[in-house]
Design a protein around this motif. Structure first.
Motif, mmCIF file in Angstrom:
data_model
loop_
_atom_site.group_PDB
_atom_site.id
_atom_site.type_symbol
_atom_site.label_atom_id
_atom_site.label_comp_id
_atom_site.label_asym_id
_atom_site.label_seq_id
_atom_site.Cartn_x
_atom_site.Cartn_y
_atom_site.Cartn_z
ATOM 1 N N GLN A 1 -6.703 -4.135 10.750
ATOM 2 C CA GLN A 1 -6.159 -4.313 9.408
ATOM 3 C C GLN A 1 -6.995 -3.588 8.363
ATOM 4 O OE1 GLN A 1 -4.424 -8.733 9.320
ATOM 5 N NE2 GLN A 1 -6.309 -8.567 10.443
ATOM 6 N N LEU A 2 -8.202 -3.170 8.741
ATOM 7 C CA LEU A 2 -9.034 -2.406 7.830
ATOM 8 C C LEU A 2 -8.370 -1.087 7.432
ATOM 9 C CD1 LEU A 2 -10.617 0.206 9.421
ATOM 10 C CD2 LEU A 2 -11.643 -1.715 10.590
ATOM 11 N N LEU A 3 -7.452 -0.594 8.253
ATOM 12 C CA LEU A 3 -6.733 0.644 7.939
ATOM 13 C C LEU A 3 -5.610 0.428 6.933
ATOM 14 C CD1 LEU A 3 -6.373 2.079 11.573
ATOM 15 C CD2 LEU A 3 -8.009 2.788 9.823
ATOM 16 N N GLN A 4 -5.157 -0.818 6.826
ATOM 17 C CA GLN A 4 -3.992 -1.095 5.992
ATOM 18 C C GLN A 4 -4.215 -0.771 4.515
ATOM 19 O OE1 GLN A 4 -1.973 -4.665 7.140
ATOM 20 N NE2 GLN A 4 -0.782 -4.797 5.250
ATOM 21 N N PRO A 5 -5.390 -1.085 3.933
ATOM 22 C CA PRO A 5 -5.589 -0.701 2.530
ATOM 23 C C PRO A 5 -5.449 0.796 2.302
ATOM 24 C CG PRO A 5 -7.223 -2.325 3.182
ATOM 25 C CD PRO A 5 -6.498 -1.916 4.432
ATOM 26 N N PHE A 6 -5.974 1.610 3.219
ATOM 27 C CA PHE A 6 -5.849 3.056 3.071
ATOM 28 C C PHE A 6 -4.393 3.490 3.029
ATOM 29 C CE2 PHE A 6 -10.253 4.363 4.722
ATOM 30 C CZ PHE A 6 -10.665 4.699 3.435
ATOM 31 N N PHE A 7 -3.639 3.060 4.021
ATOM 32 C CA PHE A 7 -2.223 3.428 4.085
ATOM 33 C C PHE A 7 -1.464 2.890 2.876
ATOM 34 C CE2 PHE A 7 -2.899 3.207 8.900
ATOM 35 C CZ PHE A 7 -3.225 4.548 8.965
ATOM 36 N N GLY A 8 -1.753 1.633 2.529
ATOM 37 C CA GLY A 8 -1.043 1.002 1.417
ATOM 38 C C GLY A 8 -1.346 1.658 0.081
ATOM 39 N N LEU A 9 -2.614 1.985 -0.168
ATOM 40 C CA LEU A 9 -2.977 2.647 -1.422
ATOM 41 C C LEU A 9 -2.321 4.025 -1.516
ATOM 42 C CD1 LEU A 9 -6.759 1.702 -1.712
ATOM 43 C CD2 LEU A 9 -4.904 0.908 -3.172
ATOM 44 N N ALA A 10 -2.269 4.725 -0.393
ATOM 45 C CA ALA A 10 -1.623 6.040 -0.377
ATOM 46 C C ALA A 10 -0.145 5.917 -0.721
ATOM 47 C CB ALA A 10 -1.800 6.691 0.994
ATOM 48 N N LEU A 11 0.505 4.896 -0.172
ATOM 49 C CA LEU A 11 1.922 4.688 -0.472
ATOM 50 C C LEU A 11 2.134 4.281 -1.930
ATOM 51 C CD1 LEU A 11 3.095 2.822 2.757
ATOM 52 C CD2 LEU A 11 3.874 5.062 1.974
ATOM 53 N N ALA A 12 1.248 3.420 -2.436
ATOM 54 C CA ALA A 12 1.378 2.975 -3.827
ATOM 55 C C ALA A 12 1.230 4.146 -4.788
ATOM 56 C CB ALA A 12 0.327 1.904 -4.134
ATOM 57 N N ALA A 13 0.286 5.034 -4.490
ATOM 58 C CA ALA A 13 0.072 6.191 -5.353
ATOM 59 C C ALA A 13 1.200 7.204 -5.220
ATOM 60 C CB ALA A 13 -1.267 6.843 -5.016
ATOM 61 N N THR A 14 1.724 7.368 -4.003
ATOM 62 C CA THR A 14 2.747 8.386 -3.753
ATOM 63 C C THR A 14 4.133 7.942 -4.202
ATOM 64 O OG1 THR A 14 1.503 9.167 -1.831
ATOM 65 C CG2 THR A 14 3.794 9.846 -1.999
ATOM 66 N N LEU A 15 4.529 6.733 -3.781
ATOM 67 C CA LEU A 15 5.890 6.277 -4.047
ATOM 68 C C LEU A 15 6.048 5.601 -5.399
ATOM 69 C CD1 LEU A 15 6.779 4.827 -0.523
ATOM 70 C CD2 LEU A 15 7.266 7.118 -1.426
ATOM 71 N N LEU A 16 5.042 4.825 -5.792
ATOM 72 C CA LEU A 16 5.167 4.055 -7.030
ATOM 73 C C LEU A 16 4.455 4.711 -8.208
ATOM 74 C CD1 LEU A 16 4.569 0.443 -5.624
ATOM 75 C CD2 LEU A 16 6.694 1.736 -5.783
ATOM 76 N N HIS A 17 3.689 5.775 -7.931
ATOM 77 C CA HIS A 17 2.936 6.486 -8.970
ATOM 78 C C HIS A 17 1.970 5.547 -9.695
ATOM 79 C CE1 HIS A 17 5.689 9.790 -8.241
ATOM 80 N NE2 HIS A 17 6.723 8.996 -8.490
ATOM 81 N N GLU A 18 1.429 4.575 -8.944
ATOM 82 C CA GLU A 18 0.458 3.658 -9.529
ATOM 83 C C GLU A 18 -0.924 4.309 -9.525
ATOM 84 O OE1 GLU A 18 0.541 -0.044 -7.490
ATOM 85 O OE2 GLU A 18 2.530 -0.599 -8.226
ATOM 86 N N GLN A 19 -1.711 3.947 -10.512
ATOM 87 C CA GLN A 19 -3.054 4.500 -10.610
ATOM 88 C C GLN A 19 -3.982 3.793 -9.634
ATOM 89 O OE1 GLN A 19 -4.790 4.287 -14.498
ATOM 90 N NE2 GLN A 19 -6.667 5.347 -13.901
ATOM 91 N N VAL A 20 -4.673 4.576 -8.808
ATOM 92 C CA VAL A 20 -5.656 4.051 -7.875
ATOM 93 C C VAL A 20 -7.025 4.489 -8.365
ATOM 94 C CG1 VAL A 20 -6.467 4.022 -5.498
ATOM 95 C CG2 VAL A 20 -4.021 4.152 -5.980
ATOM 96 N N SER A 21 -7.798 3.550 -8.913
ATOM 97 C CA SER A 21 -9.069 3.895 -9.533
ATOM 98 C C SER A 21 -10.129 4.230 -8.493
ATOM 99 C CB SER A 21 -9.555 2.728 -10.397
ATOM 100 O OG SER A 21 -9.871 1.611 -9.572
ATOM 101 N N ILE A 22 -11.175 4.920 -8.962
ATOM 102 C CA ILE A 22 -12.296 5.259 -8.089
ATOM 103 C C ILE A 22 -12.964 3.977 -7.577
ATOM 104 C CG2 ILE A 22 -14.556 6.362 -7.977
ATOM 105 C CD1 ILE A 22 -12.238 8.302 -8.086
#
Length: 298
Positions: free
Chosen positions: A256-277
């Motif tokens: 499940q440690l991989l899930q944040p990576f995949f999820g953040l990528a989807l949020a940034a790509t599909l929803l155009h949400e800001q993913v901070s440093i």
């Protein structure tokens, strides 16, 4: 000697299969929060929860009938009810409610708590006993996630963060209970029976909570409802429970440690949400901690 070697090879193959199935499950689950975030913009979160459970439950019922699966034993009914409360109702409902207050990118960071929750319930319900160093890494990773939430001040939405924490607990319990039951009942059978068990409640609620008209619902919302119903609620669990049962709840749960990576990528790509440093930094740190926990899971 030859027999021992064959048994060892079979054990390694089973473990490798468990990791592969677990990885596929995590990959499917990674789209759940972004899809839910889009869906709750147009669907009521409670309706979304019961509707996805109803759709998945009807599909599961068709599968069980098609393959002529035997009914679960009486002793399996309580564990199945726990699975249903944890992953059919609890996690979907709590995350849908939380995503009314927080972005999907923010909520995904909380997924870093899932390995610890799954491992803890794996000990309580699955009888597993990871080494002490495992808990050090798991607790450290969890502390980083909670620390990040507090660093945001919680002024934006303490309600959303509390709901996400409750969702993680419900999900961890549902994962561990389902994995334990999968050893005897089978991976896809567990989630299918749990979904079917919830149908007598979910179908009436879906009908009762349905909006007066669906004319204003966009195609993207329908697609998201379909995704969380078919993939997040059913297909993903087929792979996930099989992986946990084959490779161990605490060990494979660390995927499940991989899930944040995949999820953040989807949020940034599909929803155009800001993913901070800072959000990325915490996610990477959590992943490193859980990677260490995985090494000492047995």
């Amino acid at each position: 000697m030859e027999r021992a070697s064959k048994l060892q090879n079979l054990g390694m193959e089973k473990t490798a299969s468990g990791w592969l199935n677990g990885f596929i499950g995590v990959l499917i689950f990674s789209g759940s929060l972004p899809a839910t975030r889009l869906a709750v913009l147009e669907f009521d979160p409670v309706f979304l929860t019961v509707a996805r459970a109803t759709i998945a439950g009807l599909l599961a019922l068709c599968m069980l009938v098609l393959f002529k699966e035997k009914r679960p034993a009486r002793g399996d009914l309580l564990p199945l009810a726990i699975v249903a409360l944890g992953v059919v109702v609890g996690f979907p409902l709590l995350t849908a409610l939380a995503l009314q207050y927080v972005t999907s990118a923010h909520s995904i960071v909380f997924v870093g708590l899932l390995p610890l929750a799954t491992a803890a319930f794996g000990v309580l319900r699955g009888g597993e006993r990871p080494r002490p160093v495992f808990w050090f890494f798991s607790v450290l990773g969890s502390a980083l996630v909670v620390g990040f939430a507090f660093s945001q001040g919680l002024t934006a939405s303490p309600t959303g963060d509390i709901l996400m924490l409750l969702a993680i607990l419900a999900c961890g319990l549902g994962y561990a209970e389902g994995a334990k039951l999968s050893r005897t009942l089978g991976g896809w059978q567990v989630i299918s029976w749990a979904l079917v068990l919830s149908l007598p409640v979910m179908i009436p609620l879906t009908w009762y909570l349905a909006p007066p008209s669906f004319s204003g619902i966009t195609t993207s919302a329908w697609v998201c409802l379909a995704y969380v119903s078919v993939f997040s609620m059913l297909v993903g669990f087929v792979f996930w429970y099989r992986g946990l049962a084959q490779g161990g709840i605490a060990a494979v749960g660390q995927l499940q440690l991989l899930q944040p990576f995949f999820g953040l990528a989807l949020a940034a790509t599909l929803l155009h949400e800001q993913v901070s440093i800072g959000m990325l930094g915490v996610t990477v740190a959590v992943i490193l901690c859980v990677a260490g926990a995985r090494r000492f899971s047995k």
